[in-house]
Design an enzyme around this catalytic site. Structure first.
Site, PDB file in Angstrom:
ATOM      1  N   LYS A   1      -2.844  -7.892   1.809  1.00 13.18           N
ATOM      2  CA  LYS A   1      -4.087  -7.226   1.419  1.00 13.18           C
ATOM      3  C   LYS A   1      -4.388  -5.998   2.285  1.00 13.18           C
ATOM      4  O   LYS A   1      -5.085  -5.086   1.854  1.00 13.18           O
ATOM      5  CB  LYS A   1      -5.225  -8.219   1.431  1.00 13.18           C
ATOM      6  CG  LYS A   1      -4.997  -9.276   0.350  1.00 13.18           C
ATOM      7  CD  LYS A   1      -6.120 -10.239   0.197  1.00 13.18           C
ATOM      8  CE  LYS A   1      -5.898 -11.136  -1.003  1.00 13.18           C
ATOM      9  NZ  LYS A   1      -4.935 -12.227  -0.737  1.00 13.18           N
TER      10      LYS A   1
HETATM   11  C1  LIG Z   1      -4.444 -13.005  -1.738  1.00 12.67           C
HETATM   12  C2  LIG Z   1      -3.162 -13.680  -1.480  1.00 12.67           C
HETATM   13  C3  LIG Z   1      -2.349 -14.125  -2.531  1.00 12.67           C
HETATM   14  C4  LIG Z   1      -2.759 -14.018  -3.972  1.00 12.67           C
HETATM   15  O1  LIG Z   1      -2.769 -12.703  -4.427  1.00 12.67           O
HETATM   16  P1  LIG Z   1      -3.540 -12.286  -5.764  1.00 12.67           P
HETATM   17  O2  LIG Z   1      -3.547 -10.814  -5.795  1.00 12.67           O
HETATM   18  O3  LIG Z   1      -4.934 -12.860  -5.616  1.00 12.67           O
HETATM   19  O4  LIG Z   1      -2.835 -12.916  -6.905  1.00 12.67           O
HETATM   20  C5  LIG Z   1      -1.120 -14.676  -2.208  1.00 12.67           C
HETATM   21  N1  LIG Z   1      -0.724 -14.819  -0.917  1.00 12.67           N
HETATM   22  C6  LIG Z   1      -1.478 -14.424   0.113  1.00 12.67           C
HETATM   23  C7  LIG Z   1      -0.983 -14.607   1.495  1.00 12.67           C
HETATM   24  C8  LIG Z   1      -2.724 -13.830  -0.131  1.00 12.67           C
HETATM   25  O5  LIG Z   1      -3.471 -13.411   0.901  1.00 12.67           O
END
Ligand SMILES: *Cc1c(COP(=O)(O)O)cnc(C)c1O
Length: 465
Positions: free
Chosen positions: A114
């Site tokens: 993210k």
């Molecule tokens: C947010 C997250 C996900 C899921 O991603 P999406 O975009 O919500 O599908 C998977 N793995 C990790 C480590 C995350 O932080």
């Protein structure tokens, strides 16, 4: 470039509006009016003889933001955003077994993918607010990783306050501490007595409350924000070019809110040759059930070893539905009406068959997650986090053609989820140096009931206006 709502009723808007608003006024999500297209050879040429992540990012993002920034401003914001990363290549790739590749998306400040979008969105917000002398209050819900990434992107910025809701007791220790130990006067953490979907529903309700909205000038950093999805298109292009040049690849993506994998689909719609998208779910398998049966039905959320995927309502799925239904906003609206009233929505068999030409999926439980972490460690010496492991297990179940590389997105650093990695391998992965004393830092957060009025009152008390 102008942006449309997936519900078809809101008027088209500019990138600047989309950046600061997130959700469209008709309740839909924004998408570009038309997808620009890129060609790998052309992209490689224009990014210089040895393309960098930043140069590719500039090329991909430019048509989406033209009009909001100058090209020079965009390039500067990209440079600044990724200066915080600990890998020079930002998203390094490595072949770890057979035709499977890892794309390491965890070299940002909070050790999850993210950061890649949010570090850039933080720069965009700051730049835009400075231009307009506005101030905003960012309100977001997190199942764990979004919160810390958003806080790191917005901390100590004068024109923003940031308030993050997380489900009380339902994030990992490291995840919570990465949010609650940030000492910045513009950062506020709320622990909601409920689950992630409760947090997300509270945030959605606040966005739909016009008066409250105006009072604090609310803004979103959830993965419904188009700018985040856009920033994520870049690493699909980047990793595919690194791994396969101009040849086709598949991607396997551990999915929750569907933002990450939808960005991959966005890259495909801009011309990236992709064989399949493999959607990996944990036992909260609403997405796997949809891609198997064509029917989306939310069930109760059950906690797993991969908490950032413990979601039963995948907001960004609406974007795929909009594209799949030939961009018919009225149809999308009626599907979600059905979902609200009946508890499920469905596509017809023909649509499902078409979807299956590009999409595959698997459901991976906690036992398989642990076995995968263990076997990858034994085979390759590589430690992977439980989210990445869900993806790797799903990829192994979906190898169709050994000549097509599958890029598995490694969405978090193993030290972010040390308990699971330790349970699987007996090894406790260490936090990188900038987080080494995380467990000694002081925490600050407020626990609130799952009640809209209480949360609004708290936020009105904190947001500087
Ligand atoms: C947010 C997250 C996900 C899921 O991603 P999406 O975009 O919500 O599908 C998977 N793995 C990790 C480590 C995350 O932080």
């Amino acid at each position: 470039m102008r942006y449309l709502s997936t519900r078809g009723k809101a008027p088209p808007v500019t990138f600047t509006d989309v950046l600061l608003k997130g959700l469209a006024p008709d309740g839909g999500l924004y998408l570009p009016e038309q997808w620009p297209t890129f060609d790998i050879n052309d992209l490689q040429k224009r990014s210089g003889s040895k393309p960098t992540y930043e140069s590719v990012a500039g090329e991909i993002i430019w048509p989406f933001v033209e009009g909001a920034f100058s090209r020079k401003e965009l390039d500067d914001l990209i440079e600044r955003a990724y200066a915080t990363f600990t890998s020079q290549r930002i998203v390094p790739t490595k072949n770890f077994t057979e035709n499977l590749w890892l794309a390491e998306l965890f070299h940002g400040p909070t050790l999850a993918f993210k950061d890649i979008a949010l570090q850039l969105v933080g720069q965009f917000f700051d730049h835009q607010l400075e231009k307009s002398s506005e101030r905003i209050t960012i309100v977001g819900a997190t199942s764990g990783d979004t919160g810390s990434a958003a806080i790191e992107a917005c901390r100590d910025r004068d024109a923003m306050d940031i308030i993050i809701l997380h489900p009380h007791g339902k994030t990992s220790e490291v995840q919570r501490r990465q949010m609650t130990t940030v000492q910045a006067s513009n950062v506020h953490n709320i622990a909601i007595e409920g689950n992630f979907d409760d947090c997300q529903n509270l945030v959605k309700a606040m966005f739909q409350d016009v008066e409250f909205n105006r009072a604090i000038n609310i803004s979103a950093v959830n993965s419904i924000n188009w700018a985040r999805v856009m920033a994520q298109l870049v690493y699909y292009w980047w990793t595919a070019m690194e791994v396969a040049g101009t040849r086709q690849v598949s991607f396997c993506v551990p999915s929750g809110n569907f933002g990450n994998v939808f960005a991959g689909y966005g890259a495909h719609l801009t011309g990236l040759p992709v064989h399949k998208f493999i959607v990996a779910s944990n036992t909260n398998d609403v997405l796997d059930r949809f891609f198997t049966t064509g029917r989306m039905e939310a069930q109760a959320v059950a906690p797993t070893l991969s908490p950032s995927m413990d979601i039963q309502i995948s907001s960004n799925f609406e974007r795929l539905l909009f594209e799949t239904l030939d961009r018919d906003g009225v149809e999308v609206e009626s599907k979600f009406e059905e979902f609200r009233n009946e508890g499920f929505l469905a596509v017809d068999q023909l649509t499902l068959t078409q979807l299956k030409t590009k999409w595959a999926s698997s459901r991976v439980n906690d036992d398989e997650t642990l076995t995968t972490i263990a076997s990858i460690y034994e085979e390759t010496g590589e430690l992977i986090d439980p989210h990445t492991a869900v993806g790797v297990a799903a990829a192994k179940q979906n190898i169709e053609d050994p000549n097509i590389p599958i890029i598995c997105l490694a969405t978090a650093h193993p030290s972010k989820f040390p308990e699971a990695v330790h349970a699987a391998t007996g090894i406790k992965p260490e936090l990188p140096p900038h987080l080494a004393n995380l467990h000694q830092r002081e925490e600050v957060f407020s626990v609130l009931p799952n009640n809209l009025e209480d949360v609004k009152e708290f936020i009105l008390g904190k947001a500087r206006r």
